[in-house]
Design an enzyme around this catalytic site. Structure first.
Site, short mmCIF file in Angstrom:
data_model
loop_
_atom_site.label_atom_id
_atom_site.label_comp_id
_atom_site.label_asym_id
_atom_site.label_seq_id
_atom_site.Cartn_x
_atom_site.Cartn_y
_atom_site.Cartn_z
N CYS A 205 3.00 -9.41 41.01
CA CYS A 205 4.13 -9.80 40.26
C CYS A 205 4.24 -8.62 39.04
O CYS A 205 5.25 -8.00 38.89
CB CYS A 205 4.17 -11.11 39.89
N CYS B 228 3.12 -19.77 41.06
CA CYS B 228 4.30 -20.40 40.76
C CYS B 228 5.31 -20.73 41.92
O CYS B 228 6.09 -21.74 41.66
CB CYS B 228 5.10 -19.38 39.66
#
Length: 355
Positions: free
Chosen positions: A104, A200
């Site tokens: 990410c 997440c």
């Protein structure tokens, strides 16, 4: 913190207390701050410890309103899906153990978001990561955070030198309790908000994500010993990582057995005694250097985020690097990262490959 005044700085605001205080500190220092929040996913249950969706976007906007700064929400959901979520599933299907937070940072936050900051005419992009950017004789350097318990340098090893020269990390010299104190002093709504945890985009079990995107990773197969003898069956290679002991269904044996290798192409999980987990040599691919490779000839390395650095020798190769550990380490898992340090300075790092 930056020394130059009156710069335009984009603050990446996830909705958590760290990125909120980052924006506040930049504003206090006299900069024109533009808050940007990335919407990375939707359609998953918002849970405690998640980030980048739903309530977090709302929290980021409330903080921006409180500070009186501009705030934008960018829809990066499709990009995040391809660059992070699909890569996560692909990695498990190959028998690896991925680190989606690194991907990410590498492919979304410090690539697409950084470009968005440049497009806005910003002089820098700032994030709430606990890591330090210091000026060295050859340019910007990455160093471990002052608060060792919060240090996130392991997850940022893939940051390039060019990106690092544009980045700022205002929290790198602070402790988490102090960050929360500042948030409380400013009356920020998320001053006591829990930290984001785990993955997440996973609402319950990561295997649900892998099974949906890579069904073959959930195909049953054999559990074998190092000689190839079948000891049992498993319900998919995605359920295992190197070093794992639980969940093998092989209890009651004289000696405990651990996963020592995952042969995804043949749907086999190879197990062996604990002694088989020890490795003194590690092969790395896709190495990112933040310093001259010669500095890593004698250094320290981390092969898991929560492990302490250990002494090693690192040698650059045409395909990556080879690491010789002074003392063998257990459970060196393909897909994880190996990061190099000289004191607090981050020299670089790479992805652990199959030898």
């Amino acid at each position: 913190m930056m020394t130059a005044k009156h710069q335009r700085v984009v603050a990446a605001m996830s909705g958590g207390v760290d990125s909120s205080v980052t924006a506040a500190l930049l504003q206090r220092a006299g900069h024109e701050v533009v808050g940007i929040t990335l919407q990375l996913y939707s359609g998953v249950q918002q849970r405690k410890g998640a980030c980048c969706a739903g309530q977090d976007i709302y929290d980021a906007k409330r903080v921006a309103d409180k500070l009186g700064i501009s705030h934008y929400v960018l829809d990066y959901e499709e990009r995040f899906k391809k660059a992070v979520i699909e890569d996560f599933a692909d990695s498990y299907a190959r028998g690896e153990t991925p680190i989606p937070c690194v991907r990410c940072n590498e492919r979304v936050k410090f690539a697409d978001l950084l470009q968005a900051a440049r497009d806005l005419g910003a002089d820098a992009l700032a994030t709430g990561h606990y890591v330090q950017r210091l000026d060295g004789p050859n340019g910007a350097e990455m160093h471990r955070a002052v608060d060792d318990s919060r240090d996130q340098s392991y997850f940022l090893f893939a940051t390039t030198r060019e990106q690092l020269s544009y980045l700022q990390f205002p929290l790198g010299g602070m402790t988490k309790p102090r960050v929360r104190e500042i948030a409380a002093e400013l009356g920020l709504v998320n001053a006591e908000k829990p930290d984001s945890q785990d993955i997440c985009f996973v609402s319950t079990d990561y295997t649900d994500v892998v099974r949906r995107l890579q069904p073959l990773a959930g195909e049953p197969g054999d559990i074998v010993d190092e000689q190839g003898n079948v000891l049992g069956q498993h319900a998919g290679v995605m359920n295992f990582t190197v070093g794992q002991r639980k969940g093998l269904g092989l209890s009651g044996r004289e000696e405990p057995l651990f996963v020592v290798q995952i042969d995804a192409s043949n749907r086999r999980v190879v197990v062996g005694p604990r002694t088989s987990l020890a490795a003194s040599r590690i092969v790395l691919q896709s190495v990112n250097w933040l310093a001259d490779p010669s500095e890593a000839a004698e250094c320290f390395v981390k092969i898991r985020s929560m492990r302490a650095p250990v002494p090693a020798r690192v040698r650059a190769t045409s395909t990556g690097a080879e690491v010789e550990l002074a003392v063998p380490e257990e459970a060196v898992a393909p897909g994880q990262a190996c990061v190099f340090y000289a004191g607090t300075k981050v020299l670089g790092g790479g992805w652990i490959a199959r030898d």
